[in-house]
Design an enzyme around this catalytic site. Structure first.
Site, mmCIF file in Angstrom:
data_model
loop_
_atom_site.group_PDB
_atom_site.id
_atom_site.type_symbol
_atom_site.label_atom_id
_atom_site.label_comp_id
_atom_site.label_asym_id
_atom_site.label_seq_id
_atom_site.Cartn_x
_atom_site.Cartn_y
_atom_site.Cartn_z
ATOM 1 N N PRO A 6 4.225 6.752 30.109
ATOM 2 C CA PRO A 6 5.471 6.187 29.577
ATOM 3 C C PRO A 6 6.583 6.007 30.603
ATOM 4 O O PRO A 6 6.780 6.862 31.466
ATOM 5 C CB PRO A 6 5.895 7.202 28.498
ATOM 6 C CG PRO A 6 5.119 8.435 28.782
ATOM 7 C CD PRO A 6 3.847 7.997 29.439
ATOM 8 N N ASN A 7 7.247 4.895 30.474
ATOM 9 C CA ASN A 7 8.428 4.521 31.260
ATOM 10 C C ASN A 7 8.113 4.132 32.705
ATOM 11 O O ASN A 7 8.998 3.692 33.436
ATOM 12 C CB ASN A 7 9.494 5.633 31.224
ATOM 13 C CG ASN A 7 9.936 5.930 29.808
ATOM 14 O OD1 ASN A 7 10.285 5.009 29.074
ATOM 15 N ND2 ASN A 7 9.877 7.178 29.390
ATOM 16 N N ARG A 14 14.201 1.759 36.812
ATOM 17 C CA ARG A 14 14.472 3.046 36.172
ATOM 18 C C ARG A 14 14.950 4.072 37.201
ATOM 19 O O ARG A 14 14.239 4.352 38.169
ATOM 20 C CB ARG A 14 13.143 3.520 35.569
ATOM 21 C CG ARG A 14 13.160 4.912 35.064
ATOM 22 C CD ARG A 14 11.744 5.428 34.856
ATOM 23 N NE ARG A 14 11.805 6.707 34.196
ATOM 24 C CZ ARG A 14 10.803 7.555 34.145
ATOM 25 N NH1 ARG A 14 9.651 7.265 34.711
ATOM 26 N NH2 ARG A 14 10.945 8.696 33.528
ATOM 27 N N TYR A 19 13.223 7.372 41.486
ATOM 28 C CA TYR A 19 11.902 6.736 41.511
ATOM 29 C C TYR A 19 11.796 5.542 42.465
ATOM 30 O O TYR A 19 10.729 4.930 42.553
ATOM 31 C CB TYR A 19 11.523 6.295 40.087
ATOM 32 C CG TYR A 19 11.431 7.458 39.115
ATOM 33 C CD1 TYR A 19 10.438 8.425 39.248
ATOM 34 C CD2 TYR A 19 12.345 7.610 38.072
ATOM 35 C CE1 TYR A 19 10.353 9.500 38.374
ATOM 36 C CE2 TYR A 19 12.278 8.681 37.195
ATOM 37 C CZ TYR A 19 11.279 9.624 37.357
ATOM 38 O OH TYR A 19 11.205 10.691 36.492
ATOM 39 N N ASN A 68 -0.681 9.327 36.471
ATOM 40 C CA ASN A 68 0.708 9.767 36.330
ATOM 41 C C ASN A 68 1.043 9.627 34.853
ATOM 42 O O ASN A 68 1.316 8.525 34.367
ATOM 43 C CB ASN A 68 1.653 8.927 37.194
ATOM 44 C CG ASN A 68 3.083 9.456 37.138
ATOM 45 O OD1 ASN A 68 3.412 10.306 36.307
ATOM 46 N ND2 ASN A 68 3.927 8.955 38.013
ATOM 47 N N ALA A 71 6.206 11.803 31.250
ATOM 48 C CA ALA A 71 6.668 12.985 30.505
ATOM 49 C C ALA A 71 5.557 13.636 29.683
ATOM 50 O O ALA A 71 5.658 14.817 29.332
ATOM 51 C CB ALA A 71 7.842 12.603 29.618
ATOM 52 N N HIS A 74 4.131 17.069 30.596
ATOM 53 C CA HIS A 74 4.754 18.336 30.215
ATOM 54 C C HIS A 74 4.550 18.676 28.742
ATOM 55 O O HIS A 74 5.012 19.698 28.275
ATOM 56 C CB HIS A 74 6.259 18.276 30.520
ATOM 57 C CG HIS A 74 6.571 17.656 31.847
ATOM 58 N ND1 HIS A 74 6.133 18.196 33.037
ATOM 59 C CD2 HIS A 74 7.233 16.512 32.188
ATOM 60 C CE1 HIS A 74 6.546 17.419 34.042
ATOM 61 N NE2 HIS A 74 7.202 16.394 33.552
ATOM 62 N N ASP A 81 -7.095 17.620 27.252
ATOM 63 C CA ASP A 81 -8.446 17.699 26.664
ATOM 64 C C ASP A 81 -9.277 16.476 27.041
ATOM 65 O O ASP A 81 -10.480 16.589 27.305
ATOM 66 C CB ASP A 81 -8.361 17.811 25.134
ATOM 67 C CG ASP A 81 -8.083 19.237 24.677
ATOM 68 O OD1 ASP A 81 -8.128 20.163 25.515
ATOM 69 O OD2 ASP A 81 -7.811 19.421 23.475
ATOM 70 N N GLU A 92 -3.879 14.197 39.493
ATOM 71 C CA GLU A 92 -2.551 14.052 38.868
ATOM 72 C C GLU A 92 -1.536 13.640 39.940
ATOM 73 O O GLU A 92 -1.575 14.166 41.060
ATOM 74 C CB GLU A 92 -2.157 15.404 38.256
ATOM 75 C CG GLU A 92 -0.788 15.428 37.614
ATOM 76 C CD GLU A 92 -0.433 16.822 37.083
ATOM 77 O OE1 GLU A 92 -1.320 17.703 36.998
ATOM 78 O OE2 GLU A 92 0.748 17.031 36.762
ATOM 79 N N HIS A 94 2.709 12.596 40.722
ATOM 80 C CA HIS A 94 4.099 12.378 40.334
ATOM 81 C C HIS A 94 4.847 11.784 41.524
ATOM 82 O O HIS A 94 4.642 12.212 42.671
ATOM 83 C CB HIS A 94 4.771 13.676 39.889
ATOM 84 C CG HIS A 94 4.071 14.273 38.719
ATOM 85 N ND1 HIS A 94 4.174 13.735 37.460
ATOM 86 C CD2 HIS A 94 3.200 15.302 38.638
ATOM 87 C CE1 HIS A 94 3.407 14.432 36.645
ATOM 88 N NE2 HIS A 94 2.798 15.381 37.321
ATOM 89 N N SER A 96 8.209 11.836 41.882
ATOM 90 C CA SER A 96 9.262 12.780 42.268
ATOM 91 C C SER A 96 8.673 14.179 42.452
ATOM 92 O O SER A 96 7.573 14.470 41.966
ATOM 93 C CB SER A 96 10.347 12.808 41.188
ATOM 94 O OG SER A 96 9.810 13.286 39.966
ATOM 95 N N ARG A 101 13.390 19.537 40.150
ATOM 96 C CA ARG A 101 14.138 18.965 39.026
ATOM 97 C C ARG A 101 14.265 19.978 37.882
ATOM 98 O O ARG A 101 14.073 21.168 38.104
ATOM 99 C CB ARG A 101 13.448 17.657 38.598
ATOM 100 C CG ARG A 101 13.383 16.637 39.731
ATOM 101 C CD ARG A 101 12.677 15.374 39.309
ATOM 102 N NE ARG A 101 13.423 14.687 38.258
ATOM 103 C CZ ARG A 101 12.918 13.683 37.538
ATOM 104 N NH1 ARG A 101 11.684 13.248 37.775
ATOM 105 N NH2 ARG A 101 13.638 13.101 36.605
ATOM 106 N N ARG A 105 10.336 20.318 33.619
ATOM 107 C CA ARG A 105 9.345 19.510 34.344
ATOM 108 C C ARG A 105 8.432 20.370 35.219
ATOM 109 O O ARG A 105 7.535 19.862 35.881
ATOM 110 C CB ARG A 105 10.031 18.464 35.233
ATOM 111 C CG ARG A 105 10.820 17.444 34.449
ATOM 112 C CD ARG A 105 11.380 16.356 35.344
ATOM 113 N NE ARG A 105 12.517 15.726 34.703
ATOM 114 C CZ ARG A 105 12.445 14.732 33.826
ATOM 115 N NH1 ARG A 105 11.285 14.207 33.509
ATOM 116 N NH2 ARG A 105 13.540 14.234 33.267
#
Ligand code: DQA
Length: 144
Positions: A6-7, A14, A19, A68, A71, A74, A81, A92, A94, A96, A101, A105
């Site tokens: 998302p986002n 953004r 970012y 990625n 959110a 978290h 799963d 995985e 990220h 940032s 932060r 997070r």
């Protein structure tokens, strides 16, 4: 396969101080140019279930997933799963450094289900994740 949650479709617009100001599409073109021998696919969704569908669909046919989850990292036991359910290695990512932060997070449901996590290097985190998947493919029989 690169999967963004998302986002992350808003990269470039953004919160650019966190970012960066480059769109993911532009970055992806550069990444593909740098790795002409790697078949890089890309999927983005703002919907948790759609991300799980794509993890399930590609997890048995792809050499690896760079994820990625935004959110959902978290919050999502369901994505964790799905990662545990599939065959291919998942890294995985990220953009940032989430540990610099807010405290919410600092916890990821996903890290323990993934081969590893790369974070804090801006968009270059995706290239570093790709390098790790190439290594896992070449040296570890695609297992981690
Ligand atoms: C992010 C970090 C997450 O905490 C956040 O919710 C995102 C992006 C990153 O790439 O730095 O959406 O995953």
């Amino acid at each position: 396969m690169i999967i963004n949650g998302p986002n992350l479709n808003l990269l470039g617009k953004r919160e650019p101080t966190i970012y960066g100001s480059q769109s993911f599409e532009e970055y992806l073109d550069q990444l593909k140019e740098k790795y002409p021998d790697v078949n890089i696919s890309y999927y983005q969704s703002n919907v948790e279930g759609e991300l799980i569908n794509v993890i399930q669909e590609t997890g048995f046919i792809s050499d690896g997933i760079i994820l990625n989850a935004g959110a959902y990292t978290h919050t999502s036991l369901a994505i964790a799963d799905a990662i545990r359910a599939i065959k291919c290695p998942v890294v995985e990512v990220h953009i940032s450094n989430v540990f610099k932060r807010e405290e919410f997070r600092h916890h990821s449901f996903l890290t323990s289900a993934c081969c590893g996590c790369i974070l804090g290097f801006g968009l270059d985190s995706y290239r570093l994740a790709l390098e790790s998947l190439i290594y896992i493919n070449q040296h570890q029989n695609n297992e981690c």
